[in-house]
Design a protein around this motif. Structure first.
Motif, PDB file in Angstrom:
ATOM      1  N   ASN A  35       0.822  -1.208   0.000  1.00 17.67           N
ATOM      2  CA  ASN A  35       0.000   0.000   0.000  1.00 17.67           C
ATOM      3  C   ASN A  35       0.860   1.263   0.000  1.00 17.67           C
ATOM      4  O   ASN A  35       0.543   2.239  -0.686  1.00 17.67           O
ATOM      5  CB  ASN A  35      -0.949   0.002   1.205  1.00 17.67           C
ATOM      6  N   ALA A  36       1.957   1.249   0.755  1.00 13.31           N
ATOM      7  CA  ALA A  36       2.867   2.397   0.772  1.00 13.31           C
ATOM      8  C   ALA A  36       3.503   2.600  -0.603  1.00 13.31           C
ATOM      9  O   ALA A  36       3.603   3.740  -1.083  1.00 13.31           O
ATOM     10  CB  ALA A  36       3.948   2.204   1.839  1.00 13.31           C
ATOM     11  N   ALA A  37       3.906   1.512  -1.243  1.00 10.60           N
ATOM     12  CA  ALA A  37       4.481   1.612  -2.592  1.00 10.60           C
ATOM     13  C   ALA A  37       3.443   2.154  -3.567  1.00 10.60           C
ATOM     14  O   ALA A  37       3.752   3.026  -4.401  1.00 10.60           O
ATOM     15  CB  ALA A  37       4.995   0.247  -3.044  1.00 10.60           C
ATOM     16  N   ARG A  38       2.213   1.660  -3.466  1.00 10.10           N
ATOM     17  CA  ARG A  38       1.139   2.136  -4.349  1.00 10.10           C
ATOM     18  C   ARG A  38       0.909   3.634  -4.155  1.00 10.10           C
ATOM     19  O   ARG A  38       0.815   4.388  -5.139  1.00 10.10           O
ATOM     20  CB  ARG A  38      -0.151   1.368  -4.084  1.00 10.10           C
ATOM     21  N   ASP A  39       0.843   4.082  -2.911  1.00  7.26           N
ATOM     22  CA  ASP A  39       0.628   5.503  -2.644  1.00  7.26           C
ATOM     23  C   ASP A  39       1.755   6.352  -3.223  1.00  7.26           C
ATOM     24  O   ASP A  39       1.521   7.404  -3.823  1.00  7.26           O
ATOM     25  CB  ASP A  39       0.506   5.752  -1.137  1.00  7.26           C
ATOM     26  N   PHE A  40       2.990   5.885  -3.038  1.00  4.85           N
ATOM     27  CA  PHE A  40       4.149   6.600  -3.554  1.00  4.85           C
ATOM     28  C   PHE A  40       4.079   6.713  -5.083  1.00  4.85           C
ATOM     29  O   PHE A  40       4.255   7.792  -5.650  1.00  4.85           O
ATOM     30  CB  PHE A  40       5.431   5.882  -3.131  1.00  4.85           C
ATOM     31  N   LEU A  41       3.826   5.593  -5.751  1.00  4.95           N
ATOM     32  CA  LEU A  41       3.791   5.589  -7.215  1.00  4.95           C
ATOM     33  C   LEU A  41       2.604   6.384  -7.751  1.00  4.95           C
ATOM     34  O   LEU A  41       2.734   7.102  -8.752  1.00  4.95           O
ATOM     35  CB  LEU A  41       3.755   4.156  -7.736  1.00  4.95           C
ATOM     36  N   THR A  42       1.460   6.283  -7.097  1.00  8.23           N
ATOM     37  CA  THR A  42       0.280   7.048  -7.511  1.00  8.23           C
ATOM     38  C   THR A  42       0.555   8.543  -7.419  1.00  8.23           C
ATOM     39  O   THR A  42       0.197   9.298  -8.331  1.00  8.23           O
ATOM     40  CB  THR A  42      -0.941   6.672  -6.637  1.00  8.23           C
ATOM     41  N   SER A  43       1.227   8.957  -6.355  1.00 10.47           N
ATOM     42  CA  SER A  43       1.523  10.386  -6.165  1.00 10.47           C
ATOM     43  C   SER A  43       2.473  10.923  -7.226  1.00 10.47           C
ATOM     44  O   SER A  43       2.579  12.133  -7.402  1.00 10.47           O
ATOM     45  CB  SER A  43       2.104  10.632  -4.771  1.00 10.47           C
ATOM     46  N   ARG A  44       3.127  10.027  -7.927  1.00 10.08           N
ATOM     47  CA  ARG A  44       4.062  10.433  -8.976  1.00 10.08           C
ATOM     48  C   ARG A  44       3.527  10.154 -10.376  1.00 10.08           C
ATOM     49  O   ARG A  44       4.258  10.227 -11.352  1.00 10.08           O
ATOM     50  CB  ARG A  44       5.411   9.765  -8.755  1.00 10.08           C
ATOM     51  N   GLY A  45       2.245   9.809 -10.462  1.00  9.97           N
ATOM     52  CA  GLY A  45       1.601   9.647 -11.760  1.00  9.97           C
ATOM     53  C   GLY A  45       1.991   8.400 -12.534  1.00  9.97           C
ATOM     54  O   GLY A  45       1.846   8.357 -13.753  1.00  9.97           O
ATOM     55  N   VAL A  46       2.469   7.387 -11.853  1.00 12.88           N
ATOM     56  CA  VAL A  46       2.846   6.140 -12.519  1.00 12.88           C
ATOM     57  C   VAL A  46       1.572   5.451 -13.015  1.00 12.88           C
ATOM     58  O   VAL A  46       0.560   5.424 -12.303  1.00 12.88           O
ATOM     59  CB  VAL A  46       3.642   5.228 -11.553  1.00 12.88           C
ATOM     60  N   PRO A  47       1.589   4.910 -14.232  1.00 18.06           N
ATOM     61  CA  PRO A  47       0.398   4.237 -14.766  1.00 18.06           C
ATOM     62  C   PRO A  47      -0.067   3.068 -13.889  1.00 18.06           C
ATOM     63  O   PRO A  47       0.747   2.352 -13.290  1.00 18.06           O
ATOM     64  CB  PRO A  47       0.863   3.722 -16.137  1.00 18.06           C
ATOM     65  N   GLU A  48      -1.371   2.890 -13.829  1.00 17.41           N
ATOM     66  CA  GLU A  48      -2.002   1.886 -12.978  1.00 17.41           C
ATOM     67  C   GLU A  48      -1.458   0.478 -13.210  1.00 17.41           C
ATOM     68  O   GLU A  48      -1.291  -0.288 -12.269  1.00 17.41           O
ATOM     69  CB  GLU A  48      -3.516   1.912 -13.177  1.00 17.41           C
ATOM     70  N   GLU A  49      -1.173   0.109 -14.457  1.00 16.30           N
ATOM     71  CA  GLU A  49      -0.686  -1.248 -14.721  1.00 16.30           C
ATOM     72  C   GLU A  49       0.650  -1.516 -14.022  1.00 16.30           C
ATOM     73  O   GLU A  49       0.902  -2.621 -13.540  1.00 16.30           O
ATOM     74  CB  GLU A  49      -0.565  -1.518 -16.218  1.00 16.30           C
ATOM     75  N   TYR A  50       1.504  -0.505 -13.932  1.00 18.67           N
ATOM     76  CA  TYR A  50       2.782  -0.667 -13.238  1.00 18.67           C
ATOM     77  C   TYR A  50       2.585  -0.668 -11.724  1.00 18.67           C
ATOM     78  O   TYR A  50       3.262  -1.394 -11.009  1.00 18.67           O
ATOM     79  CB  TYR A  50       3.769   0.429 -13.649  1.00 18.67           C
ATOM     80  N   ILE A  51       1.659   0.150 -11.273  1.00 12.84           N
ATOM     81  CA  ILE A  51       1.363   0.191  -9.841  1.00 12.84           C
ATOM     82  C   ILE A  51       0.838  -1.167  -9.383  1.00 12.84           C
ATOM     83  O   ILE A  51       1.242  -1.677  -8.337  1.00 12.84           O
ATOM     84  CB  ILE A  51       0.351   1.309  -9.523  1.00 12.84           C
ATOM     85  N   ARG A  52      -0.036  -1.759 -10.166  1.00 13.29           N
ATOM     86  CA  ARG A  52      -0.585  -3.076  -9.828  1.00 13.29           C
ATOM     87  C   ARG A  52       0.525  -4.124  -9.767  1.00 13.29           C
ATOM     88  O   ARG A  52       0.561  -4.974  -8.870  1.00 13.29           O
ATOM     89  CB  ARG A  52      -1.653  -3.464 -10.855  1.00 13.29           C
ATOM     90  N   LEU A  53       1.451  -4.070 -10.696  1.00 14.41           N
ATOM     91  CA  LEU A  53       2.574  -5.006 -10.724  1.00 14.41           C
ATOM     92  C   LEU A  53       3.454  -4.843  -9.479  1.00 14.41           C
ATOM     93  O   LEU A  53       3.823  -5.829  -8.834  1.00 14.41           O
ATOM     94  CB  LEU A  53       3.404  -4.800 -11.994  1.00 14.41           C
ATOM     95  N   VAL A  54       3.752  -3.607  -9.118  1.00 15.74           N
ATOM     96  CA  VAL A  54       4.561  -3.351  -7.927  1.00 15.74           C
ATOM     97  C   VAL A  54       3.807  -3.794  -6.678  1.00 15.74           C
ATOM     98  O   VAL A  54       4.390  -4.420  -5.784  1.00 15.74           O
ATOM     99  CB  VAL A  54       4.959  -1.854  -7.835  1.00 15.74           C
ATOM    100  N   TRP A  55       2.502  -3.504  -6.627  1.00 12.27           N
ATOM    101  CA  TRP A  55       1.714  -3.916  -5.463  1.00 12.27           C
ATOM    102  C   TRP A  55       1.782  -5.430  -5.285  1.00 12.27           C
ATOM    103  O   TRP A  55       2.037  -5.918  -4.189  1.00 12.27           O
ATOM    104  CB  TRP A  55       0.252  -3.449  -5.589  1.00 12.27           C
ATOM    105  N   ASP A  56       1.575  -6.178  -6.358  1.00 16.04           N
ATOM    106  CA  ASP A  56       1.649  -7.640  -6.279  1.00 16.04           C
ATOM    107  C   ASP A  56       3.032  -8.105  -5.840  1.00 16.04           C
ATOM    108  O   ASP A  56       3.159  -8.996  -5.007  1.00 16.04           O
ATOM    109  CB  ASP A  56       1.309  -8.285  -7.626  1.00 16.04           C
ATOM    110  N   ALA A  57       4.073  -7.510  -6.410  1.00 14.63           N
ATOM    111  CA  ALA A  57       5.437  -7.935  -6.075  1.00 14.63           C
ATOM    112  C   ALA A  57       5.724  -7.719  -4.596  1.00 14.63           C
ATOM    113  O   ALA A  57       6.283  -8.600  -3.931  1.00 14.63           O
ATOM    114  CB  ALA A  57       6.449  -7.175  -6.935  1.00 14.63           C
ATOM    115  N   VAL A  58       5.336  -6.582  -4.056  1.00 20.15           N
ATOM    116  CA  VAL A  58       5.597  -6.293  -2.648  1.00 20.15           C
ATOM    117  C   VAL A  58       4.694  -7.137  -1.749  1.00 20.15           C
ATOM    118  O   VAL A  58       5.154  -7.753  -0.788  1.00 20.15           O
ATOM    119  CB  VAL A  58       5.431  -4.787  -2.348  1.00 20.15           C
TER     120      VAL A  58
END
Length: 161
Positions: A35-58
């Motif tokens: 969730n912290a990684a998702r919040d960080f990436l979302t705040s920087r405008g990273v596309p959702e598909e990459y955010i989902r991948l990072v969320w799963d990995a973490v």
């Protein structure tokens, strides 16, 4: 993480879901980190598909037997964690390469400190470790902790049969 000049240096004991800043009262530490990684990436405008991948990995980085069937990035993170924490597939990386990495990033008694770092991150919510490798940490280091037993839960469910 701690700052070191312009670089960010990763400290093994600071798994992002363990420090108080990202720690919840009721979720697995892996989910807190995701969730912290998702919040960080979302705040920087990273596309959702990459955010989902990072969320799963973490979120899945400690989930043995499942994550290796996910995307390569998630499987690789799990491989790295397994290699770093328990030495899984230790000999796949040469002694020379290991020496270079440890020289650049000393382990600093890692194996003796990591279990206590884990415990600090979830000792206030040991129920979130049920069914995970983290229950082993609670069982070893948390006085009075008794691991829930799945078989006991099934046999003592409220069902009559």
């Amino acid at each position: 993480m701690r700052e070191h000049g312009d670089d960010l240096m990763w400290n093994h004991s600071n798994d992002i879901g363990l420090p108080p800043a990202f720690r919840s009262d009721d979720k697995r530490f892996e989910v807190d980190g995701a969730n912290a990684a998702r919040d960080f990436l979302t705040s920087r405008g990273v596309p959702e598909e990459y955010i989902r991948l990072v969320w799963d990995a973490v979120a899945l980085h400690t989930t043995i037997g499942i994550v290796e069937y996910k995307e390569a990035e998630a499987a690789l993170m799990n491989f790295g964690v397994g290699y770093d924490v328990v030495g899984k597939n230790f000999d796949l990386i040469s002694a020379e390469a290991r020496e270079q990495v440890v020289k650049a990033f000393p382990r600093d008694s890692f194996k003796h400190k990591i279990l206590h770092a884990f415990l600090e991150g979830f000792k206030h919510k040991p129920e979130t470790t049920y069914g995970t490798i983290n229950a082993d940490v609670c069982e070893m280091l948390l006085p009075g902790y008794k691991r829930p037993n799945f078989c006991h839960s099934v046999l003592h469910s409220r069902w009559d049969d």
